[in-house]
Write a protein that holds these residues in place. Structure first.
Motif, PDB file in Angstrom:
ATOM      1  N   SER A  97       0.841  -1.192   0.000  1.00 39.41           N
ATOM      2  CA  SER A  97       0.000   0.000   0.000  1.00 39.41           C
ATOM      3  C   SER A  97       0.872   1.236   0.000  1.00 39.41           C
ATOM      4  N   THR A 110       2.995   2.663  -5.915  1.00 36.87           N
ATOM      5  CA  THR A 110       2.565   2.086  -7.183  1.00 36.87           C
ATOM      6  C   THR A 110       3.340   0.799  -7.370  1.00 36.87           C
ATOM      7  N   PHE A 111       2.720  -0.296  -7.003  1.00 37.06           N
ATOM      8  CA  PHE A 111       3.419  -1.570  -6.931  1.00 37.06           C
ATOM      9  C   PHE A 111       4.043  -1.969  -8.263  1.00 37.06           C
ATOM     10  N   ASN A 147      -0.241  -7.111 -10.129  1.00 38.41           N
ATOM     11  CA  ASN A 147      -0.042  -5.670  -9.980  1.00 38.41           C
ATOM     12  C   ASN A 147      -1.364  -4.934  -9.773  1.00 38.41           C
ATOM     13  N   ASN A 160      -1.994  -5.079  -6.242  1.00 33.60           N
ATOM     14  CA  ASN A 160      -0.883  -4.638  -5.376  1.00 33.60           C
ATOM     15  C   ASN A 160      -0.422  -5.751  -4.438  1.00 33.60           C
TER      16      ASN A 160
END
Length: 126
Positions: free
Chosen positions: A23, A26-27, A72, A75
């Protein structure tokens, strides 16, 4: 922030899937990996994956048994662990490092990772 979960107590030969929820970042811009640390031992590399999932790497002791993956859009990083044995008992940590999109290098050293989760305990009984 990285939050690992999914650990537990299992018998030898069983499977577990660990998750790492990311969290605040931006994974998809980050490569990610798993490390583990058993009591009295150094933290060791388990598995890693590039930001787009195109390349992976595994520690010798888990090759063929563990699989690292990621979603993605959610996340989330995963570690599927099959055929667990007592030597897999450890606290498992997820980690992330910023990666340029065109770079397919898979990082396997602890000092290459910028961000770490708190760890989840995996205990394998015989």
């Amino acid at each position: 922030q990285l939050q690992a979960s999914g650990g537990g107590l299992v018998q030898a030969g069983a499977s577990l899937r660990l998750s790492c929820a990311v969290s605040g970042r931006t994974f998809r811009m980050y490569a990610a990996g798993w490390f583990r640390q058993a009591p009295g031992k150094e933290r060791e590399f388990v598995a890693a994956i590039t930001r787009n999932g195109g390349s992976t790497a595994y520690g010798d002791s888990v090759k063929g048994r563990f699989t690292v993956s990621r979603e993605n859009d959610k996340n989330t990083l995963y570690l599927q662990m099959n055929n667990l044995n007592r030597e897999d008992t450890a606290v498992y940590y997820c980690a992330a490092r910023h990666q340029i999109l065109s770079n397919n290098y898979v990082a396997t050293r602890r000092d290459e990772y910028e961000h770490w989760g708190q760890g989840t305990q995996v205990t394998v009984s015989s």
